[in-house]
Design an enzyme around this catalytic site. Structure first.
Site, PDB file in Angstrom:
ATOM      1  N   ARG A 123     -88.973  36.458  35.377  1.00  0.00           N
ATOM      2  CA  ARG A 123     -89.232  35.067  35.823  1.00  0.00           C
ATOM      3  C   ARG A 123     -89.498  34.099  34.684  1.00  0.00           C
ATOM      4  N   LYS A 145     -80.582  22.664  29.563  1.00  0.00           N
ATOM      5  CA  LYS A 145     -79.648  23.257  30.516  1.00  0.00           C
ATOM      6  C   LYS A 145     -79.164  24.605  30.006  1.00  0.00           C
ATOM      7  N   GLU A 187     -67.807  15.748  21.339  1.00  0.00           N
ATOM      8  CA  GLU A 187     -69.074  15.411  22.017  1.00  0.00           C
ATOM      9  C   GLU A 187     -69.841  14.342  21.234  1.00  0.00           C
ATOM     10  N   LYS A 229     -78.513  12.273  22.360  1.00  0.00           N
ATOM     11  CA  LYS A 229     -78.759  13.227  23.453  1.00  0.00           C
ATOM     12  C   LYS A 229     -80.254  13.329  23.750  1.00  0.00           C
ATOM     13  N   GLU A 239     -81.186  15.234  35.282  1.00  0.00           N
ATOM     14  CA  GLU A 239     -79.909  14.642  35.663  1.00  0.00           C
ATOM     15  C   GLU A 239     -79.939  14.013  37.046  1.00  0.00           C
ATOM     16  N   ARG A 243     -78.729  10.719  32.688  1.00  0.00           N
ATOM     17  CA  ARG A 243     -78.192  11.897  31.996  1.00  0.00           C
ATOM     18  C   ARG A 243     -76.731  12.166  32.375  1.00  0.00           C
ATOM     19  N   ASN A 247     -71.648  13.198  30.857  1.00  0.00           N
ATOM     20  CA  ASN A 247     -70.444  13.847  31.375  1.00  0.00           C
ATOM     21  C   ASN A 247     -69.181  13.028  31.169  1.00  0.00           C
ATOM     22  N   HIS A 250     -65.707  14.512  30.937  1.00  0.00           N
ATOM     23  CA  HIS A 250     -65.759  15.921  31.329  1.00  0.00           C
ATOM     24  C   HIS A 250     -65.092  16.216  32.666  1.00  0.00           C
ATOM     25  N   HIS A 254     -62.465  18.960  32.307  1.00  0.00           N
ATOM     26  CA  HIS A 254     -62.525  20.216  33.063  1.00  0.00           C
ATOM     27  C   HIS A 254     -61.269  20.425  33.887  1.00  0.00           C
ATOM     28  N   HIS A 267     -62.119  23.175  24.485  1.00  0.00           N
ATOM     29  CA  HIS A 267     -62.966  22.280  25.272  1.00  0.00           C
ATOM     30  C   HIS A 267     -62.963  20.882  24.644  1.00  0.00           C
TER      31      HIS A 267
HETATM   32  N1  NAD Z   1     -91.526  37.062  46.576  1.00  0.00           N
HETATM   33  C1  NAD Z   1     -92.688  37.674  46.752  1.00  0.00           C
HETATM   34  O1  NAD Z   1     -93.737  37.128  46.412  1.00  0.00           O
HETATM   35  C2  NAD Z   1     -92.702  39.027  47.383  1.00  0.00           C
HETATM   36  C3  NAD Z   1     -93.902  39.604  47.781  1.00  0.00           C
HETATM   37  C4  NAD Z   1     -93.858  40.841  48.399  1.00  0.00           C
HETATM   38  C5  NAD Z   1     -92.651  41.474  48.637  1.00  0.00           C
HETATM   39  N2  NAD Z   1     -91.500  40.891  48.225  1.00  0.00           N
HETATM   40  C6  NAD Z   1     -90.216  41.513  48.465  1.00  0.00           C
HETATM   41  O2  NAD Z   1     -89.992  41.574  49.870  1.00  0.00           O
HETATM   42  C7  NAD Z   1     -89.063  42.608  50.135  1.00  0.00           C
HETATM   43  C8  NAD Z   1     -89.480  43.341  51.360  1.00  0.00           C
HETATM   44  O3  NAD Z   1     -89.501  42.438  52.451  1.00  0.00           O
HETATM   45  P1  NAD Z   1     -89.617  42.939  53.949  1.00  0.00           P
HETATM   46  O4  NAD Z   1     -90.672  43.961  54.016  1.00  0.00           O
HETATM   47  O5  NAD Z   1     -89.699  41.747  54.796  1.00  0.00           O
HETATM   48  O6  NAD Z   1     -88.253  43.730  54.157  1.00  0.00           O
HETATM   49  P2  NAD Z   1     -86.797  43.241  54.600  1.00  0.00           P
HETATM   50  O7  NAD Z   1     -86.551  41.860  54.237  1.00  0.00           O
HETATM   51  O8  NAD Z   1     -85.853  44.276  54.103  1.00  0.00           O
HETATM   52  O9  NAD Z   1     -86.869  43.326  56.177  1.00  0.00           O
HETATM   53  C9  NAD Z   1     -87.044  44.577  56.756  1.00  0.00           C
HETATM   54  C10 NAD Z   1     -86.039  44.828  57.889  1.00  0.00           C
HETATM   55  O10 NAD Z   1     -86.430  44.125  59.041  1.00  0.00           O
HETATM   56  C11 NAD Z   1     -85.340  43.413  59.577  1.00  0.00           C
HETATM   57  N3  NAD Z   1     -85.916  42.225  60.212  1.00  0.00           N
HETATM   58  C12 NAD Z   1     -86.345  41.114  59.610  1.00  0.00           C
HETATM   59  N4  NAD Z   1     -86.911  40.306  60.501  1.00  0.00           N
HETATM   60  C13 NAD Z   1     -86.828  40.908  61.698  1.00  0.00           C
HETATM   61  C14 NAD Z   1     -87.258  40.572  62.998  1.00  0.00           C
HETATM   62  N5  NAD Z   1     -87.918  39.448  63.219  1.00  0.00           N
HETATM   63  N6  NAD Z   1     -86.986  41.418  63.987  1.00  0.00           N
HETATM   64  C15 NAD Z   1     -86.353  42.593  63.746  1.00  0.00           C
HETATM   65  N7  NAD Z   1     -85.943  42.973  62.543  1.00  0.00           N
HETATM   66  C16 NAD Z   1     -86.183  42.140  61.519  1.00  0.00           C
HETATM   67  C17 NAD Z   1     -84.489  43.133  58.386  1.00  0.00           C
HETATM   68  O11 NAD Z   1     -83.163  42.894  58.774  1.00  0.00           O
HETATM   69  C18 NAD Z   1     -84.641  44.380  57.558  1.00  0.00           C
HETATM   70  O12 NAD Z   1     -83.738  45.355  57.962  1.00  0.00           O
HETATM   71  C19 NAD Z   1     -88.980  43.442  48.880  1.00  0.00           C
HETATM   72  O13 NAD Z   1     -87.744  43.248  48.272  1.00  0.00           O
HETATM   73  C20 NAD Z   1     -90.103  42.923  48.013  1.00  0.00           C
HETATM   74  O14 NAD Z   1     -89.812  43.006  46.638  1.00  0.00           O
HETATM   75  C21 NAD Z   1     -91.519  39.683  47.611  1.00  0.00           C
HETATM   76  N1  NAD Z   2     -76.256  23.630  27.875  1.00  0.00           N
HETATM   77  C1  NAD Z   2     -75.622  22.495  27.664  1.00  0.00           C
HETATM   78  O1  NAD Z   2     -76.193  21.422  27.843  1.00  0.00           O
HETATM   79  C2  NAD Z   2     -74.211  22.532  27.179  1.00  0.00           C
HETATM   80  C3  NAD Z   2     -73.591  21.360  26.724  1.00  0.00           C
HETATM   81  C4  NAD Z   2     -72.305  21.461  26.235  1.00  0.00           C
HETATM   82  C5  NAD Z   2     -71.653  22.685  26.205  1.00  0.00           C
HETATM   83  N2  NAD Z   2     -72.272  23.796  26.642  1.00  0.00           N
HETATM   84  C6  NAD Z   2     -71.638  25.103  26.582  1.00  0.00           C
HETATM   85  O2  NAD Z   2     -71.463  25.442  25.232  1.00  0.00           O
HETATM   86  C7  NAD Z   2     -70.400  26.399  25.154  1.00  0.00           C
HETATM   87  C8  NAD Z   2     -69.547  26.092  23.964  1.00  0.00           C
HETATM   88  O3  NAD Z   2     -70.347  26.178  22.808  1.00  0.00           O
HETATM   89  P1  NAD Z   2     -69.686  26.222  21.357  1.00  0.00           P
HETATM   90  O4  NAD Z   2     -68.671  25.175  21.282  1.00  0.00           O
HETATM   91  O5  NAD Z   2     -70.796  26.213  20.406  1.00  0.00           O
HETATM   92  O6  NAD Z   2     -68.886  27.596  21.359  1.00  0.00           O
HETATM   93  P2  NAD Z   2     -69.319  29.084  21.012  1.00  0.00           P
HETATM   94  O7  NAD Z   2     -70.745  29.294  21.267  1.00  0.00           O
HETATM   95  O8  NAD Z   2     -68.353  29.954  21.703  1.00  0.00           O
HETATM   96  O9  NAD Z   2     -69.080  29.156  19.445  1.00  0.00           O
HETATM   97  C9  NAD Z   2     -67.794  29.037  18.984  1.00  0.00           C
HETATM   98  C10 NAD Z   2     -67.426  30.142  18.001  1.00  0.00           C
HETATM   99  O10 NAD Z   2     -68.018  29.872  16.748  1.00  0.00           O
HETATM  100  C11 NAD Z   2     -68.692  31.007  16.249  1.00  0.00           C
HETATM  101  N3  NAD Z   2     -69.790  30.518  15.441  1.00  0.00           N
HETATM  102  C12 NAD Z   2     -70.956  30.036  15.883  1.00  0.00           C
HETATM  103  N4  NAD Z   2     -71.683  29.563  14.879  1.00  0.00           N
HETATM  104  C13 NAD Z   2     -70.952  29.763  13.752  1.00  0.00           C
HETATM  105  C14 NAD Z   2     -71.168  29.463  12.401  1.00  0.00           C
HETATM  106  N5  NAD Z   2     -72.274  28.829  12.018  1.00  0.00           N
HETATM  107  N6  NAD Z   2     -70.218  29.812  11.514  1.00  0.00           N
HETATM  108  C15 NAD Z   2     -69.087  30.415  11.932  1.00  0.00           C
HETATM  109  N7  NAD Z   2     -68.824  30.700  13.199  1.00  0.00           N
HETATM  110  C16 NAD Z   2     -69.756  30.369  14.102  1.00  0.00           C
HETATM  111  C17 NAD Z   2     -69.074  31.759  17.480  1.00  0.00           C
HETATM  112  O11 NAD Z   2     -69.267  33.113  17.208  1.00  0.00           O
HETATM  113  C18 NAD Z   2     -67.910  31.505  18.411  1.00  0.00           C
HETATM  114  O12 NAD Z   2     -66.902  32.440  18.195  1.00  0.00           O
HETATM  115  C19 NAD Z   2     -69.680  26.346  26.477  1.00  0.00           C
HETATM  116  O13 NAD Z   2     -69.953  27.513  27.197  1.00  0.00           O
HETATM  117  C20 NAD Z   2     -70.281  25.147  27.180  1.00  0.00           C
HETATM  118  O14 NAD Z   2     -70.339  25.300  28.581  1.00  0.00           O
HETATM  119  C21 NAD Z   2     -73.542  23.726  27.131  1.00  0.00           C
END
Ligand code: NAD
Ligand code: NAD
Lengths: 363, 363
Positions: A123, A145, A187, A229, A239, A243, A247, A250, A254, A267
């Site tokens: 997480r 992003k 860019e 930027k 965005e 922001r 684009n 783009h 794209h 690109h």
């Molecule tokens: N996000 C969190 O904070 C948190 C906390 C505790 C557990 N979990 C997760 O929750 C999951 C377990 O959840 P669960 O115990 O609800 O199991 P589940 O979601 O698998 O549900 C159990 C079964 O009951 C059935 N079912 C659901 N509602 C029904 C209803 N009203 N009537 C008849 N059948 C129904 C479902 O189809 C499923 O087959 C795990 O993956 C666990 O990691 C998450």
């Molecule tokens: N997150 C965002 O806001 C955002 C914005 C624009 C683009 N992008 C993403 O960025 C990606 C493209 O990034 P990019 O253009 O950097 O490509 P890339 O990360 O693929 O790098 C291009 C190539 O250059 C090489 N390389 C990197 N640094 C080097 C260096 N210093 N010397 C020699 N070689 C080097 C890499 O190994 C790679 O083969 C796309 O996936 C696109 O979606 C993201």
């Protein structure tokens, strides 16, 4: 103004974070020791070529930590759930826990992939972006992003995940192949066009030193382009508004990339043609003069960026734009330049207007 | 006190959200229309059995919206990146966009899976949790944790993603198989043990009506147990402190489940044995009297929950606890009850103390 020195710029966000422009790879360790007293384990995620060039310099400062280097094969196709799944297994194998830190050392692919990984592993664990491409330094590392692709769409699964910091060492750009430089230039020029007319002029005036990778001029270029930027995402982290201007070009770009199945076009080239299409549309809408459109075309051309593209069908391209994830309720959302140095978001372009713009960039 | 009426309780969080206890499935539509004016499309994610029972009641109120129902096969193994990938494709196929809303209609599996999907689809779209198991109503739907599993660990990839609301209709519990009720009871009793001594007594006193699913008593049980969780997560959304108490019994329980490869044991039974192990350890640490330990065992027993388990090896179980993602820097973090109605987090248990506790629940 001396740009060789490190500058710290704070990004305003739900959780603000600093961008260090002009820092050194070797210095990251000291920064981490100073900022965080509970880090023991670091995962560096990188490409082989980048790690070969720069991991040692980075690790020089990281001797106090337990380090694992995870190598991801290069290529956009690695920004996938599959790769994420493997990273997860590797990370667990190395005893990664909630206190571990991820360093994304690479371009946008590594930043997006390792960043998304950090955002969802147990997480969310801490992340430092260390961008090494021009595109990553001026664009993708800034703004929080992160994402992976899905066969059904680019960047379709992701998060807004602010890193602890962005650590930008300009010197890593020296090894960047020119093709990759172009991706970043597209860019950067876009940033200038939407928000900084002076920077646009800088690109016009400094073509020679930029093409020769003059070190000081590049520092200035990266810094000024990053600042655009930073300014924009600081106003609109999620965005909801301004922001979206980032684009520009783009939606068109794209469409070209998907229509060509991401083969035979980079690109940056796609975005470049997209910027031109947007400029034509802006002219048709009375937002730009024809002289301004010409300036945009001339500038892109002068850096070897495409401004027209061959062998594609305008109807197909229009259709591809329908799938854009920025669209809402079926309306096409487009970004158009408003002169040089400003832009706006609009839903008010009809399909026939868009078609006409496409035709201007096809031959 | 009449609990048949809907109660709204606000969860304090970065983004606060309401839990509606005792609401009706049919009423959700009106709520949505009232709260959000920009929803057109809704994805309901559910299991077949749950959809067969309840989708119609839910949809009665949702006639104004374009609805798609996505059915996920039942089972913990569906909380996976693979299923996420398929949901993504299906969602895109149905034209899901940033304004779409996800409704997670089901137990914890659906809540966690659909919730995680909503958290990362296009970097996050809106989500309503509609829990239909006892466990989901009192526990998993509250607190914003969503996740999928990985072969290398449970819930290893996930997010904190507050929904727009939790919409709890007690009547959906009528169809729940008893085995599933047990899973929820184990968590409810855990809530009582860590934070609400009165609720613990309620469970002691109301065994008969609870086992007979008396409607009013169940409403009270679900409400009071939910309130424990709401109170705790409101104080500590991100599990930096007190929220960890909710893991009482889970380090032990997970060790049992993984040691048995999740076969032949339900989560509730694992947690129940885990609670008992924690109680024994608490006794050894002077945190509980032996009479209190006996009360815990007696209560769990009376609801048919396991308090001892056969055929497992304490060393292996200890070893399995090492992999718990709550551990930090190799230290085992444990939650121990402090009498009835309180608990604490501790790193101060030696392996031999833990082993001794394990031995008390093995035969
Ligand atoms: N996000 C969190 O904070 C948190 C906390 C505790 C557990 N979990 C997760 O929750 C999951 C377990 O959840 P669960 O115990 O609800 O199991 P589940 O979601 O698998 O549900 C159990 C079964 O009951 C059935 N079912 C659901 N509602 C029904 C209803 N009203 N009537 C008849 N059948 C129904 C479902 O189809 C499923 O087959 C795990 O993956 C666990 O990691 C998450
Ligand atoms: N997150 C965002 O806001 C955002 C914005 C624009 C683009 N992008 C993403 O960025 C990606 C493209 O990034 P990019 O253009 O950097 O490509 P890339 O990360 O693929 O790098 C291009 C190539 O250059 C090489 N390389 C990197 N640094 C080097 C260096 N210093 N010397 C020699 N070689 C080097 C890499 O190994 C790679 O083969 C796309 O996936 C696109 O979606 C993201």
């Amino acid at each position: 103004m001396s740009l060789a020195m490190q500058q710290k710029i704070e990004i305003a966000a739900d959780k603000p974070y600093p961008v260090y422009l002009g820092s050194s790879l070797e210095g990251l360790g000291e920064y981490l020791r100073h900022q965080f007293d509970d880090i023991e384990h670091i995962l560096i995620v990188s490409h082989q070529v980048v790690a070969d060039l720069y991991a040692q310099r980075l690790m020089k400062g990281l001797q106090d930590y337990r380090i694992n280097l995870l190598i991801v094969p290069a290529g956009e196709e690695e920004k996938s759930l599959d790769r994420l799944s493997r990273l997860t297994a590797e990370a667990l194998g190395h005893g990664t826990d909630r206190k571990s830190l991820v360093i994304a050392l690479g371009g946008g692919v590594i930043g997006d992939l390792a960043g998304f990984f950090a955002s969802i592993f147990m997480r969310g664990i801490r992340l430092i972006q260390v961008p090494t491409t021009l595109l990553a330094q001026v664009d993708s590392s800034i703004g929080g992003k992160v994402a992976v692709n899905h066969s059904a769409g680019k960047n379709i699964l992701g998060a807004f995940y602010p890193p602890q910091a962005v650590w930008t060492d300009f010197s890593t750009l020296e090894s960047l192949p020119w093709e990759e430089v172009e991706n970043g230039l597209a860019e950067s020029i876009k940033h200038a066009l939407i928000a900084d007319g002076d920077l646009f002029q800088f690109f016009e005036n400094e073509q020679k030193p930029i093409k020769h990778r003059d070190c000081l001029i590049w520092s200035e270029m990266v810094t000024r382009s990053s600042l655009v930027k930073i300014r924009i995402v600081s106003q609109d982290e999620r965005e909801q508004g301004i922001r979206a201007l980032l684009n520009l070009g783009h939606s068109f770009g794209h469409a070209i990339e998907t229509e060509m199945d991401y083969r035979g076009i980079t690109h940056g080239q796609g975005v470049s043609v997209g910027i031109v299409a947007a400029a034509h549309l802006a002219f048709a809408k009375g937002l730009m003069t024809s002289a301004e459109v010409d300036r945009v075309i001339a500038l892109l051309n002068s850096y070897g960026l495409l401004t027209k593209i061959k062998g594609l069908d305008s109807q197909n391209l229009l259709h591809k734009m329908q799938a854009d994830k920025k669209n809402q309720g079926g309306r096409k959302i487009l970004i158009l330049p408003q002169g040089i140095g400003q832009a706006l978001v609009t839903k008010e372009c009809s399909d026939s207007e868009i078609l006409a713009a496409w035709k201007q960039v096809l031959f």
